[in-house]
Design a protein around this motif. Structure first.
Motif, PDB file in Angstrom:
ATOM      1  N   ARG A 178       1.185  -1.248   0.031  1.00 54.75           N
ATOM      2  CA  ARG A 178      -0.221  -0.182   0.059  1.00 54.75           C
ATOM      3  C   ARG A 178       0.901   1.191  -0.063  1.00 54.75           C
ATOM      4  O   ARG A 178       0.647   2.130  -0.702  1.00 54.75           O
ATOM      5  CB  ARG A 178      -1.023   0.193   1.159  1.00 54.75           C
ATOM      6  CG  ARG A 178      -2.060  -0.939   0.917  1.00 54.75           C
ATOM      7  CD  ARG A 178      -2.746  -0.788   2.434  1.00 54.75           C
ATOM      8  NE  ARG A 178      -4.181  -1.727   2.296  1.00 54.75           N
ATOM      9  CZ  ARG A 178      -4.975  -2.123   3.101  1.00 54.75           C
ATOM     10  NH1 ARG A 178      -4.716  -1.459   4.281  1.00 54.75           N
ATOM     11  NH2 ARG A 178      -5.695  -3.159   2.932  1.00 54.75           N
ATOM     12  N   VAL A 205       3.123   9.563 -10.167  1.00 58.85           N
ATOM     13  CA  VAL A 205       2.445   9.642 -11.445  1.00 58.85           C
ATOM     14  C   VAL A 205       1.541  11.040 -11.400  1.00 58.85           C
ATOM     15  O   VAL A 205       1.795  11.722 -12.408  1.00 58.85           O
ATOM     16  CB  VAL A 205       1.446   8.461 -11.716  1.00 58.85           C
ATOM     17  CG1 VAL A 205       0.455   9.033 -12.841  1.00 58.85           C
ATOM     18  CG2 VAL A 205       2.279   7.411 -11.844  1.00 58.85           C
ATOM     19  N   LEU A 206       1.041  11.509 -10.314  1.00 62.52           N
ATOM     20  CA  LEU A 206       0.388  12.576 -10.291  1.00 62.52           C
ATOM     21  C   LEU A 206       1.286  13.990 -10.343  1.00 62.52           C
ATOM     22  O   LEU A 206       1.128  14.642 -11.248  1.00 62.52           O
ATOM     23  CB  LEU A 206      -0.463  12.752  -9.004  1.00 62.52           C
ATOM     24  CG  LEU A 206      -1.610  11.960  -8.956  1.00 62.52           C
ATOM     25  CD1 LEU A 206      -2.371  12.212  -7.706  1.00 62.52           C
ATOM     26  CD2 LEU A 206      -2.800  12.368  -9.821  1.00 62.52           C
ATOM     27  N   MET A 221       2.146   1.717  -3.522  1.00 57.54           N
ATOM     28  CA  MET A 221       1.287   1.886  -4.488  1.00 57.54           C
ATOM     29  C   MET A 221       0.989   3.485  -4.240  1.00 57.54           C
ATOM     30  O   MET A 221       0.769   4.181  -5.064  1.00 57.54           O
ATOM     31  CB  MET A 221       0.143   1.151  -4.096  1.00 57.54           C
ATOM     32  CG  MET A 221      -0.907   1.444  -4.990  1.00 57.54           C
ATOM     33  SD  MET A 221      -0.545   1.267  -6.616  1.00 57.54           S
ATOM     34  CE  MET A 221      -1.524  -0.174  -6.974  1.00 57.54           C
ATOM     35  N   ALA A 222       0.893   3.983  -2.972  1.00 53.16           N
ATOM     36  CA  ALA A 222       0.607   5.447  -2.934  1.00 53.16           C
ATOM     37  C   ALA A 222       1.735   6.236  -3.135  1.00 53.16           C
ATOM     38  O   ALA A 222       1.509   7.230  -3.843  1.00 53.16           O
ATOM     39  CB  ALA A 222       0.412   5.739  -1.240  1.00 53.16           C
ATOM     40  N   ALA A 227       3.704   5.317  -5.859  1.00 49.41           N
ATOM     41  CA  ALA A 227       3.667   5.350  -7.255  1.00 49.41           C
ATOM     42  C   ALA A 227       2.464   6.331  -7.923  1.00 49.41           C
ATOM     43  O   ALA A 227       2.657   7.194  -8.572  1.00 49.41           O
ATOM     44  CB  ALA A 227       3.317   3.993  -7.646  1.00 49.41           C
ATOM     45  N   ILE A 228       1.549   6.489  -7.026  1.00 50.78           N
ATOM     46  CA  ILE A 228       0.158   7.468  -7.417  1.00 50.78           C
ATOM     47  C   ILE A 228       0.443   8.678  -7.210  1.00 50.78           C
ATOM     48  O   ILE A 228       0.454   9.488  -8.185  1.00 50.78           O
ATOM     49  CB  ILE A 228      -0.853   7.031  -6.547  1.00 50.78           C
ATOM     50  CG1 ILE A 228      -1.578   5.727  -7.006  1.00 50.78           C
ATOM     51  CG2 ILE A 228      -2.045   7.962  -6.655  1.00 50.78           C
ATOM     52  CD1 ILE A 228      -2.655   5.201  -6.062  1.00 50.78           C
ATOM     53  N   ILE A 229       1.489   8.875  -6.328  1.00 52.68           N
ATOM     54  CA  ILE A 229       1.966  10.582  -6.040  1.00 52.68           C
ATOM     55  C   ILE A 229       2.857  10.953  -6.861  1.00 52.68           C
ATOM     56  O   ILE A 229       2.919  12.004  -7.420  1.00 52.68           O
ATOM     57  CB  ILE A 229       2.748  10.685  -4.629  1.00 52.68           C
ATOM     58  CG1 ILE A 229       1.507  10.581  -3.279  1.00 52.68           C
ATOM     59  CG2 ILE A 229       3.316  11.858  -4.403  1.00 52.68           C
ATOM     60  CD1 ILE A 229       1.818  10.403  -1.993  1.00 52.68           C
TER      61      ILE A 229
END
Length: 152
Positions: free
Chosen positions: A33, A43-44, A36-37, A39-41
């Motif tokens: 998790r 990408v944003l 994943m968090a 990675a999302i940050i």
């Protein structure tokens, strides 16, 4: 989180506030998790950077991209004044360039010639064009002249 035991509540509290780094690395699911968090940050953040870069290099409202190389044919002419209210103008002639299809450009670094004698001549102008910076005139851009040829 009402039905969670104190241990589970502490576990989620530690994950949310990253209080116990060992806990995050020792638990496989929680580590996923966290990754994943991150990675999302990432990408944003890359998306925001891409939007900023694209907005800086997008086409200007006049259809020309900044510092575009061009070659145009036309005549020297007085630049037309902007007709917007509050735009000051005088009766003097600001020498510019009118293309064969009726678009106007201001000129920088025009060769030292008697420009008034060239008003009746057909010319070719090469150089780089940038969006207009002077709102007094209705122009498509400003050409920094690298080559100026009088047609016979």
């Amino acid at each position: 989180m009402k039905n969670l035991t104190d241990q589970k509540r502490k576990k989620y509290y530690d994950i949310i506030f990253l209080r116990n780094a060992n806990f995050c690395y020792n638990s496989g699911m929680d580590r996923r998790r966290l990754v994943m968090a991150c990675a999302i940050i990432t990408v944003l953040a890359l998306g925001v950077v891409a939007v900023v870069v694209m907005s800086m290099t997008r086409n200007s409202p006049n259809g020309q991209t900044p510092a575009t190389s061009i070659t145009l044919s036309g005549n020297l002419a007085c630049l037309p004044f902007n007709t917007n209210p509050g735009t000051a103008h005088t009766d003097e002639c600001a020498i510019g360039f009118k293309t064969d299809d009726g678009r106007y450009y201001s000129l920088q670094q025009l060769p030292q010639t008697d420009a008034m004698t060239l008003f009746t001549k057909h010319v070719t102008v090469s150089g780089t064009v940038v969006p207009p910076t002077d709102d007094r005139y209705t122009i498509r851009g400003t050409i920094t002249v690298t080559r100026f040829t009088v047609q016979q």
